[in-house]
Scaffold this active site. Sequence first.
Site, PDB file in Angstrom:
ATOM      1  N   ARG A   1      -9.347   6.336  -6.405  1.00 29.17           N
ATOM      2  CA  ARG A   1      -9.998   5.337  -7.265  1.00 29.17           C
ATOM      3  C   ARG A   1     -11.452   5.099  -6.842  1.00 29.17           C
ATOM      4  O   ARG A   1     -12.314   4.857  -7.680  1.00 29.17           O
ATOM      5  CB  ARG A   1      -9.211   4.015  -7.255  1.00 29.17           C
TER       6      ARG A   1
ATOM      7  N   GLY B   1      -2.287   4.051  -9.366  1.00 32.65           N
ATOM      8  CA  GLY B   1      -2.814   4.121  -8.010  1.00 32.65           C
ATOM      9  C   GLY B   1      -1.894   4.898  -7.076  1.00 32.65           C
ATOM     10  O   GLY B   1      -2.321   5.831  -6.390  1.00 32.65           O
TER      11      GLY B   1
ATOM     12  N   GLY C   1      -0.616   0.739 -15.275  1.00 37.75           N
ATOM     13  CA  GLY C   1      -0.256  -0.170 -16.363  1.00 37.75           C
ATOM     14  C   GLY C   1      -1.174   0.002 -17.570  1.00 37.75           C
ATOM     15  O   GLY C   1      -0.723   0.028 -18.723  1.00 37.75           O
TER      16      GLY C   1
ATOM     17  N   LYS D   1       6.411  -1.951  -9.925  1.00 38.42           N
ATOM     18  CA  LYS D   1       5.932  -3.097 -10.718  1.00 38.42           C
ATOM     19  C   LYS D   1       6.832  -3.302 -11.934  1.00 38.42           C
ATOM     20  O   LYS D   1       6.418  -3.101 -13.085  1.00 38.42           O
ATOM     21  CB  LYS D   1       4.491  -2.856 -11.160  1.00 38.42           C
TER      22      LYS D   1
HETATM   23  N1  ATP Z   1      13.493   2.888  -5.113  1.00 37.01           N
HETATM   24  C1  ATP Z   1      12.391   2.268  -4.691  1.00 37.01           C
HETATM   25  N2  ATP Z   1      12.486   1.203  -3.877  1.00 37.01           N
HETATM   26  C2  ATP Z   1      11.375   0.563  -3.436  1.00 37.01           C
HETATM   27  N3  ATP Z   1      10.101   0.921  -3.764  1.00 37.01           N
HETATM   28  C3  ATP Z   1       9.968   1.982  -4.574  1.00 37.01           C
HETATM   29  C4  ATP Z   1      11.086   2.710  -5.063  1.00 37.01           C
HETATM   30  N4  ATP Z   1      10.618   3.706  -5.842  1.00 37.01           N
HETATM   31  C5  ATP Z   1       9.273   3.616  -5.832  1.00 37.01           C
HETATM   32  N5  ATP Z   1       8.870   2.583  -5.069  1.00 37.01           N
HETATM   33  C6  ATP Z   1       7.488   2.148  -4.773  1.00 37.01           C
HETATM   34  O1  ATP Z   1       6.739   1.995  -5.960  1.00 37.01           O
HETATM   35  C7  ATP Z   1       5.368   1.932  -5.574  1.00 37.01           C
HETATM   36  C8  ATP Z   1       4.481   2.382  -6.708  1.00 37.01           C
HETATM   37  O2  ATP Z   1       4.750   1.635  -7.879  1.00 37.01           O
HETATM   38  P1  ATP Z   1       3.636   1.158  -8.915  1.00 37.01           P
HETATM   39  O3  ATP Z   1       4.353   0.623 -10.082  1.00 37.01           O
HETATM   40  O4  ATP Z   1       2.641   0.288  -8.222  1.00 37.01           O
HETATM   41  O5  ATP Z   1       2.947   2.555  -9.329  1.00 37.01           O
HETATM   42  P2  ATP Z   1       1.432   2.956  -9.510  1.00 37.01           P
HETATM   43  O6  ATP Z   1       1.358   4.413  -9.720  1.00 37.01           O
HETATM   44  O7  ATP Z   1       0.624   2.425  -8.348  1.00 37.01           O
HETATM   45  O8  ATP Z   1       0.993   2.188 -10.820  1.00 37.01           O
HETATM   46  P3  ATP Z   1      -0.129   1.038 -10.971  1.00 37.01           P
HETATM   47  O9  ATP Z   1      -1.435   1.726 -10.890  1.00 37.01           O
HETATM   48  O10 ATP Z   1       0.167   0.395 -12.275  1.00 37.01           O
HETATM   49  O11 ATP Z   1       0.052   0.100  -9.811  1.00 37.01           O
HETATM   50  C9  ATP Z   1       5.263   2.790  -4.337  1.00 37.01           C
HETATM   51  O12 ATP Z   1       4.682   2.024  -3.311  1.00 37.01           O
HETATM   52  C10 ATP Z   1       6.711   3.173  -3.995  1.00 37.01           C
HETATM   53  O13 ATP Z   1       7.021   3.074  -2.617  1.00 37.01           O
HETATM   54  O1  3PG Z   2      -3.127  -0.994  -9.787  1.00 31.49           O
HETATM   55  C1  3PG Z   2      -3.313  -1.252 -10.985  1.00 31.49           C
HETATM   56  O2  3PG Z   2      -2.602  -0.792 -11.897  1.00 31.49           O
HETATM   57  C2  3PG Z   2      -4.515  -2.099 -11.365  1.00 31.49           C
HETATM   58  O3  3PG Z   2      -5.372  -2.291 -10.278  1.00 31.49           O
HETATM   59  C3  3PG Z   2      -4.069  -3.432 -11.936  1.00 31.49           C
HETATM   60  O4  3PG Z   2      -3.364  -4.174 -10.963  1.00 31.49           O
HETATM   61  P1  3PG Z   2      -2.364  -5.357 -11.420  1.00 31.49           P
HETATM   62  O5  3PG Z   2      -1.161  -4.672 -12.014  1.00 31.49           O
HETATM   63  O6  3PG Z   2      -2.057  -6.130 -10.185  1.00 31.49           O
HETATM   64  O7  3PG Z   2      -3.105  -6.171 -12.460  1.00 31.49           O
END
Ligand code: ATP
Ligand code: 3PG
Length: 398
Positions: A37, A355, A378, A198
């Site tokens: 990022r 991310g 998201g 999330k």
């Molecule tokens: N079964 C699970 N139990 C606990 N944590 C999990 C599991 N599967 C995935 N994760 C966690 O989910 C996290 C990533 O989720 P997240 O929804 O933040 O994705 P992202 O790609 O970062 O999307 P965003 O940019 O929207 O945050 C990782 O830190 C991972 O360890």
């Molecule tokens: O990690 C993301 O998807 C963005 O930085 C937005 O973060 P947020 O879901 O906490 O608003």
Amino acid sequence: MTFKTLDDLTDIAGKRVLVRVDLNVPVKDGKVTDATRIERVAPTILELSKKGAKVVLLAHFGRPKGEPVADQSLGMIVPAVKDVLGQPVAFGEDCIGDKAKAAVDALKNGDILLLENTRFHKGEEKNDADFTKALAANGDIYVNDAFSAAHRAHASTEGLAHLLPAYAGRTMQAELEALEKGLGNPKRPVVAIVGGAKVSTKIDLLSNLVKKVDALVIGGGMANTFIAARGTDVGKSLCEHDLADTAKQIMIDAATAGCAIILPEDGVVAREFKAGADNETVSIEAIPADAMVLDVGPKSVEAVNAWISRASTLVWNGPLGAFEIAPFDAATVAAARHAAARTKEGALISVAGGGDTVAALNHAGVADDFTYVSTAGGAFLEWMEGKPLPGVEVLQQK
Ligand SMILES: Nc1ncnc2c1ncn2[C@@H]1O[C@H](COP(=O)(O)OP(=O)(O)OP(=O)(O)O)[C@@H](O)[C@H]1O
Ligand SMILES: O=C(O)[C@H](O)COP(=O)(O)O
């Protein structure tokens, strides 16, 4: 796109430019573990600095709920930003008020300053008028380069564009163009993979997503919520039980839309959330009460890969498991490598975002093999749903 870009910004030497970036990067023990990022926003920052602007970066980190939290200070991100930019980066201990003003006043033309986490103030997420004014007091121009936070109508992502002349940064522009090119008119079948942690902020998106895709593979923490909604005990797994009705409704919406929902058949369970924890693979119907699912199991990986093989377009947000801690990275790595191989054969358009999803693809060594990797999670899913993104909409009105 009808918004103004950095091409429209001339004669900005000495101007204070507030640049909203997304520095919500993966961090372990206070160190950034994936700088994607930061790398993506570097061109905008460096271009403005080269043009002689005083560059003031605004960003959030984590979800501190409007109060300062020591381990969510952007101060710890400064060394990684300096490394990526190859330039000094000053840090201001607050994003508004006297501390912010003093830090901005100290800037010379071309200097770069990062202000503290905007979410340390309640006004940020509320898009509060007074807070937005306090942010705007330190800028002459606003640039939004945080596509990945553009689904939030917050003070620094939306409100500021009403108070200052507003422009899209290079990454904002590039993300929108790349997503339109890759997914504007996607070749079917379209398969989406949604995993990650999330759950509450993403689950609502799924009812629209199932109307846009032919199959939805659910993994990670998101899957546990669906499995529990079906009446299966998920033990100590990450799960949002109060979202059971939402999950059930999404399954009904998917059936109505003719979208297949693929949930894990098996899971890798452990009793501790740590690398190398003792683990076993169990049927998803037999999760021990004292254990948590940290990855989807090998049978599920086979099913996911079969769907990837059938797909002409793949959209992916959220890892299938806790990929940061081995061996719970296995499913994510296997699916990522399979999708990358199909993309390289020319059989698949693969677009992934988020991310941690980007970090997971880097971990699997295949980020460069995907058709496009977005920094957004998201925001990417909401764009995919066809929802207007407040941070983009407001730039288009200008
Ligand atoms: N079964 C699970 N139990 C606990 N944590 C999990 C599991 N599967 C995935 N994760 C966690 O989910 C996290 C990533 O989720 P997240 O929804 O933040 O994705 P992202 O790609 O970062 O999307 P965003 O940019 O929207 O945050 C990782 O830190 C991972 O360890
Ligand atoms: O990690 C993301 O998807 C963005 O930085 C937005 O973060 P947020 O879901 O906490 O608003």
